[in-house]
Scaffold this motif. Structure first.
Motif, PDB file in Angstrom:
ATOM      1  N   THR A 138       0.252 -49.378 100.012  1.00 37.81           N
ATOM      2  CA  THR A 138      -0.193 -48.091 100.560  1.00 37.81           C
ATOM      3  C   THR A 138       1.011 -47.384 101.192  1.00 37.81           C
ATOM      4  O   THR A 138       1.946 -48.044 101.641  1.00 37.81           O
ATOM      5  CB  THR A 138      -1.265 -48.275 101.662  1.00 37.81           C
ATOM      6  N   PRO A 139       0.984 -46.043 101.249  1.00 40.97           N
ATOM      7  CA  PRO A 139       2.119 -45.315 101.839  1.00 40.97           C
ATOM      8  C   PRO A 139       2.380 -45.720 103.292  1.00 40.97           C
ATOM      9  O   PRO A 139       3.536 -45.928 103.673  1.00 40.97           O
ATOM     10  CB  PRO A 139       1.686 -43.852 101.753  1.00 40.97           C
ATOM     11  N   GLN A 140       1.311 -45.879 104.076  1.00 44.65           N
ATOM     12  CA  GLN A 140       1.522 -46.267 105.487  1.00 44.65           C
ATOM     13  C   GLN A 140       2.074 -47.681 105.581  1.00 44.65           C
ATOM     14  O   GLN A 140       2.933 -47.977 106.409  1.00 44.65           O
ATOM     15  CB  GLN A 140       0.213 -46.216 106.295  1.00 44.65           C
ATOM     16  N   GLY A 141       1.555 -48.543 104.711  1.00 44.24           N
ATOM     17  CA  GLY A 141       2.026 -49.928 104.705  1.00 44.24           C
ATOM     18  C   GLY A 141       3.498 -50.002 104.341  1.00 44.24           C
ATOM     19  O   GLY A 141       4.276 -50.746 104.946  1.00 44.24           O
ATOM     20  N   LEU A 142       3.879 -49.190 103.359  1.00 44.28           N
ATOM     21  CA  LEU A 142       5.270 -49.186 102.904  1.00 44.28           C
ATOM     22  C   LEU A 142       6.192 -48.733 104.035  1.00 44.28           C
ATOM     23  O   LEU A 142       7.260 -49.305 104.268  1.00 44.28           O
ATOM     24  CB  LEU A 142       5.416 -48.268 101.691  1.00 44.28           C
ATOM     25  N   GLU A 143       5.742 -47.707 104.743  1.00 45.59           N
ATOM     26  CA  GLU A 143       6.541 -47.207 105.864  1.00 45.59           C
ATOM     27  C   GLU A 143       6.722 -48.306 106.917  1.00 45.59           C
ATOM     28  O   GLU A 143       7.818 -48.527 107.431  1.00 45.59           O
ATOM     29  CB  GLU A 143       5.819 -46.010 106.479  1.00 45.59           C
ATOM     30  N   ARG A 144       5.640 -48.983 107.185  1.00 43.53           N
ATOM     31  CA  ARG A 144       5.697 -50.066 108.168  1.00 43.53           C
ATOM     32  C   ARG A 144       6.614 -51.201 107.679  1.00 43.53           C
ATOM     33  O   ARG A 144       7.434 -51.727 108.422  1.00 43.53           O
ATOM     34  CB  ARG A 144       4.270 -50.588 108.375  1.00 43.53           C
ATOM     35  N   ALA A 145       6.455 -51.524 106.406  1.00 38.55           N
ATOM     36  CA  ALA A 145       7.272 -52.591 105.832  1.00 38.55           C
ATOM     37  C   ALA A 145       8.757 -52.261 105.959  1.00 38.55           C
ATOM     38  O   ALA A 145       9.572 -53.101 106.316  1.00 38.55           O
ATOM     39  CB  ALA A 145       6.917 -52.785 104.366  1.00 38.55           C
ATOM     40  N   ARG A 146       9.096 -51.007 105.674  1.00 36.63           N
ATOM     41  CA  ARG A 146      10.501 -50.615 105.735  1.00 36.63           C
ATOM     42  C   ARG A 146      11.034 -50.641 107.162  1.00 36.63           C
ATOM     43  O   ARG A 146      12.196 -50.991 107.386  1.00 36.63           O
ATOM     44  CB  ARG A 146      10.689 -49.232 105.114  1.00 36.63           C
ATOM     45  N   ALA A 147      10.180 -50.257 108.107  1.00 34.38           N
ATOM     46  CA  ALA A 147      10.626 -50.294 109.510  1.00 34.38           C
ATOM     47  C   ALA A 147      10.903 -51.735 109.934  1.00 34.38           C
ATOM     48  O   ALA A 147      11.909 -52.027 110.586  1.00 34.38           O
ATOM     49  CB  ALA A 147       9.561 -49.652 110.406  1.00 34.38           C
ATOM     50  N   ILE A 148      10.036 -52.647 109.534  1.00 30.54           N
ATOM     51  CA  ILE A 148      10.250 -54.057 109.886  1.00 30.54           C
ATOM     52  C   ILE A 148      11.484 -54.590 109.148  1.00 30.54           C
ATOM     53  O   ILE A 148      12.341 -55.247 109.725  1.00 30.54           O
ATOM     54  CB  ILE A 148       9.006 -54.910 109.537  1.00 30.54           C
ATOM     55  N   TYR A 149      11.563 -54.237 107.867  1.00 30.96           N
ATOM     56  CA  TYR A 149      12.647 -54.763 107.022  1.00 30.96           C
ATOM     57  C   TYR A 149      14.015 -54.308 107.531  1.00 30.96           C
ATOM     58  O   TYR A 149      14.996 -55.056 107.465  1.00 30.96           O
ATOM     59  CB  TYR A 149      12.425 -54.300 105.583  1.00 30.96           C
ATOM     60  N   ALA A 150      14.063 -53.086 108.046  1.00 31.40           N
ATOM     61  CA  ALA A 150      15.343 -52.592 108.566  1.00 31.40           C
ATOM     62  C   ALA A 150      15.883 -53.539 109.631  1.00 31.40           C
ATOM     63  O   ALA A 150      17.082 -53.791 109.712  1.00 31.40           O
ATOM     64  CB  ALA A 150      15.167 -51.189 109.139  1.00 31.40           C
ATOM     65  N   LYS A 151      14.990 -54.074 110.428  1.00 31.71           N
ATOM     66  CA  LYS A 151      15.423 -55.012 111.480  1.00 31.71           C
ATOM     67  C   LYS A 151      15.580 -56.436 110.961  1.00 31.71           C
ATOM     68  O   LYS A 151      16.455 -57.177 111.395  1.00 31.71           O
ATOM     69  CB  LYS A 151      14.386 -55.037 112.606  1.00 31.71           C
ATOM     70  N   ALA A 152      14.712 -56.821 110.047  1.00 28.03           N
ATOM     71  CA  ALA A 152      14.675 -58.222 109.614  1.00 28.03           C
ATOM     72  C   ALA A 152      15.709 -58.539 108.542  1.00 28.03           C
ATOM     73  O   ALA A 152      16.176 -59.674 108.439  1.00 28.03           O
ATOM     74  CB  ALA A 152      13.277 -58.564 109.101  1.00 28.03           C
ATOM     75  N   ARG A 153      16.075 -57.534 107.758  1.00 28.19           N
ATOM     76  CA  ARG A 153      16.930 -57.790 106.593  1.00 28.19           C
ATOM     77  C   ARG A 153      18.215 -58.548 106.922  1.00 28.19           C
ATOM     78  O   ARG A 153      18.572 -59.485 106.189  1.00 28.19           O
ATOM     79  CB  ARG A 153      17.247 -56.475 105.878  1.00 28.19           C
ATOM     80  N   PRO A 154      18.926 -58.194 108.011  1.00 24.14           N
ATOM     81  CA  PRO A 154      20.149 -58.960 108.317  1.00 24.14           C
ATOM     82  C   PRO A 154      19.882 -60.433 108.630  1.00 24.14           C
ATOM     83  O   PRO A 154      20.809 -61.233 108.683  1.00 24.14           O
ATOM     84  CB  PRO A 154      20.714 -58.255 109.551  1.00 24.14           C
ATOM     85  N   ARG A 155      18.622 -60.766 108.836  1.00 19.23           N
ATOM     86  CA  ARG A 155      18.289 -62.156 109.158  1.00 19.23           C
ATOM     87  C   ARG A 155      17.870 -62.959 107.936  1.00 19.23           C
ATOM     88  O   ARG A 155      17.513 -64.127 108.052  1.00 19.23           O
ATOM     89  CB  ARG A 155      17.150 -62.181 110.196  1.00 19.23           C
ATOM     90  N   TYR A 156      17.844 -62.338 106.768  1.00 12.91           N
ATOM     91  CA  TYR A 156      17.443 -63.034 105.546  1.00 12.91           C
ATOM     92  C   TYR A 156      18.666 -63.413 104.714  1.00 12.91           C
ATOM     93  O   TYR A 156      19.681 -62.728 104.730  1.00 12.91           O
ATOM     94  CB  TYR A 156      16.543 -62.150 104.676  1.00 12.91           C
ATOM     95  N   HIS A 157      18.500 -64.470 103.926  1.00 15.15           N
ATOM     96  CA  HIS A 157      19.519 -64.880 102.956  1.00 15.15           C
ATOM     97  C   HIS A 157      19.522 -63.904 101.768  1.00 15.15           C
ATOM     98  O   HIS A 157      18.491 -63.288 101.463  1.00 15.15           O
ATOM     99  CB  HIS A 157      19.187 -66.297 102.474  1.00 15.15           C
ATOM    100  N   ALA A 158      20.670 -63.794 101.097  1.00 20.30           N
ATOM    101  CA  ALA A 158      20.793 -62.881  99.955  1.00 20.30           C
ATOM    102  C   ALA A 158      19.763 -63.165  98.856  1.00 20.30           C
ATOM    103  O   ALA A 158      19.323 -62.252  98.154  1.00 20.30           O
ATOM    104  CB  ALA A 158      22.199 -62.955  99.379  1.00 20.30           C
ATOM    105  N   ALA A 159      19.354 -64.433  98.698  1.00 23.29           N
ATOM    106  CA  ALA A 159      18.356 -64.764  97.672  1.00 23.29           C
ATOM    107  C   ALA A 159      17.028 -64.079  97.981  1.00 23.29           C
ATOM    108  O   ALA A 159      16.269 -63.725  97.080  1.00 23.29           O
ATOM    109  CB  ALA A 159      18.159 -66.280  97.604  1.00 23.29           C
ATOM    110  N   THR A 160      16.744 -63.901  99.264  1.00 21.52           N
ATOM    111  CA  THR A 160      15.511 -63.233  99.664  1.00 21.52           C
ATOM    112  C   THR A 160      15.667 -61.711  99.583  1.00 21.52           C
ATOM    113  O   THR A 160      14.807 -61.025  99.022  1.00 21.52           O
ATOM    114  CB  THR A 160      15.115 -63.661 101.096  1.00 21.52           C
ATOM    115  N   THR A 161      16.762 -61.176 100.100  1.00 23.84           N
ATOM    116  CA  THR A 161      16.898 -59.709 100.085  1.00 23.84           C
ATOM    117  C   THR A 161      16.975 -59.170  98.654  1.00 23.84           C
ATOM    118  O   THR A 161      16.500 -58.071  98.384  1.00 23.84           O
ATOM    119  CB  THR A 161      18.136 -59.235 100.881  1.00 23.84           C
TER     120      THR A 161
END
Ligand code: BES
Ligand code: ZN
Length: 637
Positions: free
Chosen positions: A596-619
């Protein structure tokens, strides 16, 4: 002129592989058929690595040198080479590395050139050797582009005191932390000296041979392995033994609980030995990583890496250890020749895992796990493109990781179960045993397996051979109609309770006594798409799903809560996405959010913070789900 000169030498060596003019180990041609390496037939082959590296947490880089021992060249065999005459070349794979210099055993530089970078497979590092060179030393360091490495800040560990580093080589990432011949057809032994800051412990997929006076950690790996199995981790680690030859490494506050959860490991090794032959790697230890580890487990020889999310407290998820242990035969002993033969690693391993589980935990549990695996495959296959649904995929123009799905795992295992049904279990066990014994420490293709099975079938009644449609199983999408089915009473019980709930029975009235993780997962999967918020609240009150520490159950529950907009779990979802980096969990959660558009927005907001904490295989995977490259990240805080 070249051919008459070569023939006698090659015959002398007892192995002729096309035009390869160098000594190679028996049965191991260079990287034939491997689309994902720069190593071709015109290069010397590496036989042993000597790593001398410093893990620098401040700079987040590994720095040092690798010395490569080579098989001799024909020119050397025919007569002593001249010390300085330019001889053969050595081709290596390198990606995301800075090469500082290359020297021979004489300490003098050798010419080298780093070819253009291919975004998928990196660069060829080509070194021009002198005629009598048997060794070459490469000084180098890793960079931010070294995708195998994940550097964790202390806050990303359980005890929050020290940083942590681990490597992940499979499939083609070993070249991002060591310049080497990165093909599953090429095996090496290795020695390593690793330095790091004092309180930290270093472990590798090798025998730990103690520490030098200088505090450096020393390792020795006498069994030849493909490059993707070279692994290292450094962090605040403690060890607890499980048996004479087995134990667990984990952060100090977790190590006792981990040992209790994994206390059946020795029994699993014994079951595996009874089925598949002697364990050939001496020790079997398990390293429990911090939660950002991208996989459930990784079968690094002598030292399996696992996610802490497998520690459910009730041993319900230990099939993961059975799986990684089984790779000690399927994968590590007999290795897929190319990444298009990946099912030979994973399908065999799932089959062997299921056999170990049956022996150690009984047929009920094994039946339940097999049925769930098949159902998951069938569901996933509906979303896959036809090329991904076959056991022998055409990987031209792709990355080996694009093929990752349940197909090589579960369809592969079902094929072997089908063969088991045709041969009969007792006979099939011999077929399997001969496959492992006859191909130990070698790399094999799907065609090799087909030949092995056909040879074995010659001893059977002729009508048995007619029952196997190799082409259908190996090259056609979908699941063949003769794929074996399971019927688990434990899961049937869950269905009964789920039906009662759907028909209106109160959550608190359901009979869930003694349910294990897989049964709860089954229950959650079976909830109707239209389940109301009131009923979700009721379930949560009765069973505490949102608060559960069991990541498998939590992940499935969170998918439902996203779909049904159950806001009470929102906080828990963000927390989970920030902490856990296991791709298997993040994939369905981000996918569900992105619907959903709202879900995607939320996902991206979380991902912006979480992405540096994931391994390259996950990102690599989540970037695609969230179309991250097209999205300009703005930190809202
Ligand atoms: N070898 C794999 C992990 C892997 C495969 C890493 C391909 C990189 C590329 C490992 O043995 C594995 O299969 N792990 C599974 C768990 C298993 C119980 C199915 C996982 O991590 O989900
Ligand atoms: Zn596996």
């Amino acid at each position: 002129m070249r051919v008459p000169l070569l023939v006698p030498a090659v015959l002398l060596l007892g192995c002729f592989h096309g035009e390869v003019p160098f000594e190679v180990p028996p049965g191991a041609p260079h990287s034939e058929g491997d689309l994902f390496t720069h190593v071709g037939t015109g290069t010397r082959q590496v036989r042993h690595l000597n790593l001398d590296l410093t893990v620098d947490f401040q700079a987040r880089r590994i720095q040092g040198a690798v010395e490569l021992d080579l098989y001799s060249s024909v020119i050397q065999i025919l007569g002593p080479g001249s010390a300085r005459r330019r001889g053969s070349s050595l081709v290596l794979d390198s990606q995301g590395l800075v090469i500082e210099g290359v020297t021979g055993a004489d300490g003098e530089p050798r010419e080298w050139v780093l070819g253009p970078e291919d975004p998928r497979i990196g660069s060829a590092l080509t070194i021009t050797l002198y005629q009598n060179d048997m060794k070459v030393r490469i000084a180098y360091h890793t960079t931010e582009k070294s995708a195998a490495l994940q550097w964790l800040a202390p806050e990303q560990t359980r005890d929050r005191k020290h940083p942590f580093l681990f490597t992940q080589g499979e499939t083609i990432f070993a070249r991002t932390w060591i310049p080497l011949q990165d093909s599953p057809r090429i095996r090496v032994t290795y020695d390593a000296t690793i330095r790091t800051s004092p309180p930290l412990t270093v472990v590798m997929s090798a025998e730990q041979v103690g520490r030098g006076a200088d505090g450096a950690w020393r390792f020795h790996m006498p069994q030849a392995i493909p490059s993707y199995l070279i692994a290292l981790a450094a962090g605040d680690l403690a060890f607890e033994p499980i048996s004479e030859r087995s134990g667990v490494w984990a952060e100090p506050s977790l190590v006792k609980a981990a040992r209790d959860e994994l206390s059946d490991t020795e029994r699993m090794i014994q079951a595996a030995e009874a089925l598949f032959g002697p364990y050939r790697w001496e020790r079997y230890d398990v390293l429990v990583l911090p939660p950002s580890f991208p996989f459930g487990g990784m079968e690094n020889p002598r030292l399996t890496f696992v996610t802490p999310t497998m520690l459910a407290g009730d041993k319900s998820l230990v099939s993961l250890v059975a799986h990684e242990l089984a790779h000690s035969w399927s994968g590590n002993l007999v290795t897929n020749a190319t990444w298009s033969d990946f099912w030979l690693n994973e399908g065999f391993t799932v089959y062997c895992e299921q056999r170990i589980m049956e022996r150690v935990f009984g047929p009920d549990r094994a039946t339940m796990e097999r049925q769930l695996a098949r159902e998951h495959l069938e569901k996933e296959m509906r979303e896959l493109e036809p090329w991904q649904q076959v056991l022998q995929p055409d990987l031209r123009g792709r990355h080996p990781d694009d093929y990752f799905s349940d197909v090589p795992y579960v369809k592969g295992a079902l094929f072997l179960r089908r063969l088991e049904a045709i041969f009969g279990r007792e006979r099939f066990d011999q077929v399997l045993r001969r496959w492992f014994d006859g191909n130990a420490f070698a790399s094999r293709s799907t065609d090799d397996l087909v030949m092995h099975v056909k040879r074995e079938l010659q001893n059977e009644e002729p009508q048995k051979a007619a029952l196997i449609d190799f082409d259908l199983w190996l090259n056609k999408p979908g699941l063949p109609p003769d794929a074996p089915l399971d019927d688990s009473p434990a899961l049937a019980k869950v269905n009964t309770q789920r039906d009662r709930f759907v028909q209106g029975a109160a959550a608190s009235s359901l009979d869930t006594e003694g349910w294990v993780t897989q049964q709860w997962q089954r229950f959650i999967h079976g909830l109707p798409d239209t389940v109301s918020l009131e009923r979700l609240t009721e379930l949560d009150r009765a069973f505490g799903f949102t608060a559960t520490g069991n990541s498998e159950i939590l992940c499935d529950w969170l998918v439902v809560t996203i779909r049904r907009h159950y806001a009470a779990a929102d906080g828990r979802l963000s927390e989970f996405l920030m902490e856990v980096g296991r791709r298997k969990f993040l994939d369905p959660l981000y996918t569900e959010l992105a619907r959903t558009p709202q879900g995607l927005e939320r996902a991206r907001a979380i991902y912006a913070k979480a992405r540096p904490r994931y391994h390259a295989a996950t990102t690599a995977k989540i970037d695609k789900i969230l179309k991250w490259s097209y999205f300009r990240y703005v930190d809202l805080d």
